[in-house]
Design a protein around this motif. Structure first.
Motif, short mmCIF file in Angstrom:
data_model
loop_
_atom_site.label_atom_id
_atom_site.label_comp_id
_atom_site.label_asym_id
_atom_site.label_seq_id
_atom_site.Cartn_x
_atom_site.Cartn_y
_atom_site.Cartn_z
N ASN A 246 0.83 -1.20 0.00
CA ASN A 246 0.00 0.00 0.00
C ASN A 246 0.87 1.25 0.00
OD1 ASN A 246 0.78 0.54 2.77
ND2 ASN A 246 -0.64 -1.09 3.34
N PHE A 247 0.21 2.39 -0.04
CA PHE A 247 0.90 3.67 -0.14
C PHE A 247 1.67 4.02 1.14
CE2 PHE A 247 0.98 8.40 -0.61
CZ PHE A 247 1.75 8.42 -1.76
N ILE A 248 1.20 3.57 2.28
CA ILE A 248 1.91 3.82 3.54
C ILE A 248 3.30 3.16 3.48
CG2 ILE A 248 1.94 3.38 6.03
CD1 ILE A 248 -0.06 5.52 5.17
N GLU A 249 3.37 1.92 3.01
CA GLU A 249 4.66 1.24 2.87
C GLU A 249 5.55 1.95 1.85
OE1 GLU A 249 4.28 -2.93 2.11
OE2 GLU A 249 3.24 -3.31 4.00
N VAL A 250 4.94 2.42 0.78
CA VAL A 250 5.68 3.15 -0.25
C VAL A 250 6.32 4.41 0.34
CG1 VAL A 250 5.38 4.59 -2.32
CG2 VAL A 250 4.42 2.30 -2.26
N THR A 251 5.55 5.20 1.08
CA THR A 251 6.08 6.44 1.61
C THR A 251 7.13 6.18 2.70
OG1 THR A 251 4.19 6.65 3.11
CG2 THR A 251 4.07 7.84 1.03
N ALA A 252 6.98 5.12 3.47
CA ALA A 252 7.99 4.78 4.47
C ALA A 252 9.31 4.42 3.78
CB ALA A 252 7.49 3.62 5.33
N PHE A 253 9.23 3.63 2.72
CA PHE A 253 10.42 3.25 1.96
C PHE A 253 11.06 4.48 1.32
CE2 PHE A 253 12.29 1.83 -2.14
CZ PHE A 253 13.32 1.06 -1.64
N PHE A 254 10.24 5.32 0.71
CA PHE A 254 10.75 6.54 0.08
C PHE A 254 11.51 7.40 1.09
CE2 PHE A 254 10.33 11.04 -0.82
CZ PHE A 254 10.86 11.12 -2.09
N SER A 255 10.99 7.52 2.28
CA SER A 255 11.66 8.32 3.33
C SER A 255 13.02 7.73 3.68
CB SER A 255 10.79 8.39 4.58
OG SER A 255 9.60 9.11 4.30
N LYS A 256 13.10 6.42 3.77
CA LYS A 256 14.37 5.76 4.07
C LYS A 256 15.37 5.97 2.93
CE LYS A 256 12.20 2.13 6.80
NZ LYS A 256 11.85 0.69 6.81
N VAL A 257 14.89 5.89 1.70
CA VAL A 257 15.77 6.14 0.54
C VAL A 257 16.28 7.57 0.58
CG1 VAL A 257 15.85 6.33 -1.99
CG2 VAL A 257 14.72 4.37 -0.93
N ALA A 258 15.42 8.51 0.93
CA ALA A 258 15.83 9.91 1.01
C ALA A 258 16.95 10.11 2.03
CB ALA A 258 14.63 10.79 1.35
N ILE A 259 16.82 9.48 3.18
CA ILE A 259 17.84 9.61 4.23
C ILE A 259 19.18 9.02 3.78
CG2 ILE A 259 18.49 8.83 6.55
CD1 ILE A 259 15.42 9.08 7.21
N VAL A 260 19.15 7.83 3.19
CA VAL A 260 20.37 7.19 2.71
C VAL A 260 21.00 8.02 1.59
CG1 VAL A 260 21.25 5.18 1.45
CG2 VAL A 260 19.73 4.86 3.39
N SER A 261 20.18 8.56 0.71
CA SER A 261 20.68 9.37 -0.40
C SER A 261 21.39 10.62 0.11
CB SER A 261 19.52 9.79 -1.32
OG SER A 261 18.92 8.65 -1.88
N GLU A 262 20.83 11.25 1.12
CA GLU A 262 21.47 12.42 1.71
C GLU A 262 22.80 12.05 2.35
OE1 GLU A 262 20.85 15.92 2.07
OE2 GLU A 262 19.70 15.36 0.29
N LYS A 263 22.84 10.94 3.07
CA LYS A 263 24.08 10.51 3.72
C LYS A 263 25.18 10.26 2.70
CE LYS A 263 22.12 8.54 7.90
NZ LYS A 263 21.85 7.31 8.66
N LEU A 264 24.82 9.70 1.54
CA LEU A 264 25.80 9.40 0.51
C LEU A 264 26.00 10.56 -0.47
CD1 LEU A 264 24.89 5.68 -0.34
CD2 LEU A 264 26.76 6.54 1.09
N ASN A 265 25.21 11.62 -0.28
CA ASN A 265 25.25 12.80 -1.15
C ASN A 265 25.11 12.41 -2.62
OD1 ASN A 265 25.36 15.55 -1.71
ND2 ASN A 265 27.57 15.52 -1.97
N HIS A 266 24.15 11.54 -2.87
CA HIS A 266 23.87 11.07 -4.24
C HIS A 266 22.37 10.84 -4.32
CE1 HIS A 266 24.98 9.69 -8.11
NE2 HIS A 266 24.57 8.44 -7.92
N HIS A 267 21.71 11.51 -5.24
CA HIS A 267 20.26 11.56 -5.23
C HIS A 267 19.67 10.92 -6.49
CE1 HIS A 267 21.90 14.74 -2.71
NE2 HIS A 267 20.99 14.30 -1.86
#
Length: 76
Positions: free
Chosen positions: A17-38
């Motif tokens: 569902n969309f709740i799982e999608v948005t949770a995953f997206f948030s985790k990807v955003a955090i990892v992307s920021e840490k690696l400075n690659h988007h």
């Protein structure tokens, strides 16, 4: 599994569902920021499509992309 296509690494992630999608997206955003690659991310109701490529290297796949792909795989 990530596929290399059109000089990009691509992968589709499926969720219940969309709740799982948005949770995953948030985790990807955090990892992307840490690696400075988007990544390019396309979010739909029950899926997330991710494309990885390096802008400052003529839009080609580099080690940065493989590192981010590995980090994203560890989230799912």
């Amino acid at each position: 599994m990530w596929k290399k296509s059109e000089n990009k690494l691509k992968k589709k992630f499926l969720f219940k569902n969309f709740i799982e999608v948005t949770a995953f997206f948030s985790k990807v955003a955090i990892v992307s920021e840490k690696l400075n690659h988007h990544p390019k991310i396309i979010v739909e109701y029950n899926s997330v499509d991710i494309e990885l490529f390096t802008h400052d290297n003529n839009n080609s796949v580099t080690e940065k992309d493989y590192n981010l792909a590995d980090a994203i795989d560890k989230l799912s």
